[in-house]
Design a protein around this motif. Structure first.
Motif, short mmCIF file in Angstrom:
data_model
loop_
_atom_site.label_atom_id
_atom_site.label_comp_id
_atom_site.label_asym_id
_atom_site.label_seq_id
_atom_site.Cartn_x
_atom_site.Cartn_y
_atom_site.Cartn_z
N ILE A 80 0.69 -1.37 0.16
CA ILE A 80 0.08 0.13 -0.01
C ILE A 80 0.81 1.45 -0.01
N ARG A 81 2.07 0.98 0.48
CA ARG A 81 2.82 2.42 0.65
C ARG A 81 3.53 2.87 -0.79
N LEU A 82 3.42 2.21 -1.73
CA LEU A 82 3.59 2.72 -3.07
C LEU A 82 2.70 3.86 -3.59
N PHE A 83 1.49 3.69 -3.01
CA PHE A 83 0.30 4.86 -3.28
C PHE A 83 0.96 6.31 -2.71
N TYR A 84 1.78 6.26 -1.67
CA TYR A 84 2.04 7.60 -1.07
C TYR A 84 3.37 8.17 -1.24
N GLU A 85 4.47 7.13 -2.11
CA GLU A 85 5.52 7.75 -2.39
C GLU A 85 5.82 8.58 -3.38
N ASN A 86 4.78 8.79 -4.23
CA ASN A 86 4.96 9.52 -5.44
C ASN A 86 6.15 9.54 -6.24
N ASP A 87 6.52 8.09 -6.49
CA ASP A 87 7.46 7.64 -7.23
C ASP A 87 6.87 7.85 -8.65
#
Ligand code: DAH
Length: 342
Positions: free
Chosen positions: A324-331
């Protein structure tokens, strides 16, 4: 020998001083001729190695002067050529255009918009509410008794001042706000950000997104709820096999959790469904009459259903994202993979 060289440099200084052009190609050739790797200035510096220290010093000074003057000349001619080129009315048709990179919507927005679209085709309108809420809209009106353990189901961030204000822990707050200001028939969905004080792991996060649904009218039954959810699952996942498991929420009675049959075709299917083939996707139920009464809606005349789902969870299923963290990293490399027209 050094005298000869100093004179030669002086000659170049004269050439540089009198050089003039508005043609950017010519200016660039001039620059390369003097400052390029095999240019005049480098040539002088190289040949200085053979000189005695006394001769080297004055030559070094004048070659440095040449170098600075060339650089200044190029700079001033370039600015001039830009101004004069841009003031010219004749466009250069051979010049390549500027590439304008277009951005993508964030996967959470794509999924949110998709869900809004699905519900709007069956008459659900949009209703939104504030992220900072009071105890009444987040808990009390939704039938969470004071000091009841149900409040601990959702660890809450409270504001220091004013007292009793908090970051909403769910979008069910919008049900209350909407019912307080509208009479049935009510048919809304409410997307938004919610906040919970949870430990950050691959599964949980302090901020996430939910969508709430609410339908209130005369004679609304559990069968209506089931049919709406079936339609939603079919539209979003192209899967219609689902089951309702009894559950508990303070604001609905009876309450249920919805599972869809995802299948067990791939290794990922096995992993995300923990080998069962079933996946939980949302909570739902018939709105508790206490909630209707709290919002000045006659619970003897009206009934309704509500449901709530986490957008991240749905996006993870649709795109097979396991963290889920991928959604917040703005990579950017992650975000570029999502394309959408809505
Ligand atoms: N508010 C619940 C939560 O945050 C989700 C939910 C469950 C909303 C059931 C509902 C509902 O409207 O009927 O976990």
């Amino acid at each position: 020998m050094s005298f000869n060289m100093v004179d030669k440099v002086k000659e170049h200084l004269d050439i540089v001083e009198s050089f003039d052009s508005q043609d950017s190609k010519e200016i660039e050739n001039f620059r390369i001729k003097y400052l390029g790797k095999k240019g005049v200035v480098t040539g002088f510096f190289k040949s200085m190695g053979q000189l005695s220290p006394q001769d080297r010093k004055p030559l070094g000074q004048i070659v440095n002067q040449l170098k600075t003057e060339v650089a200044q000349k190029v700079k001033s001619l370039k600015t001039h050529s830009k101004v004069s080129n841009s003031s010219s009315n004749v466009p250069d048709a051979t010049r390549p255009g500027f590439q304008i990179e277009s951005g993508n919507r964030h996967p959470i927005s794509i999924v949110k918009n998709k869900i809004i679209e699905i519900f709007s085709t069956i008459g659900f309108g949009l209703s939104e509410g504030p992220e900072i809420e009071d105890d009444w809209h987040n808990f009390t009106a939704l039938n969470f008794p004071k000091h009841h353990p149900a409040r601990d189901m959702q660890d809450t961030f409270y504001l220091k001042t004013p007292e009793n204000y908090l970051l909403r822990t769910h979008t069910s707050t919008v049900q209350v706000r909407h019912m307080e200001t509208h009479q049935p028939p009510i048919r809304i969905i409410s997307p938004g950000r919610v906040f919970r004080s949870e430990t950050i792991t691959a599964r949980s996060h302090c901020l996430f997104h939910q969508i709430e649904g609410l339908y209130i009218n005369e004679k609304v039954s559990f069968a209506d709820l089931k049919q709406t959810i079936e339609y939603f699952c079919q539209s979003l996942f192209q899967k219609s096999k689902m089951r309702l498991r009894p559950s508990y929420f303070p604001f609905t009675e009876p309450s249920a959790e919805v599972d869809i049959y995802w299948g067990l075709e791939t290794e990922v299917d096995h992993r995300i469904t923990k080998g069962t083939g079933w996946l939980e996707i949302m909570g739902c139920g018939m709105v508790d009459p206490n909630v209707l009464d709290n919002c000045s809606i006659d619970s003897n005349k009206f009934s309704g259903y509500a449901f709530g789902l986490g957008i991240e969870r749905i996006a993870m299923l649709l795109y097979q994202i396991e963290d889920i963290r991928l959604f917040y990293e703005n990579d950017i490399r992650f975000l570029r993979q999502f394309k959408s027209v809505i």
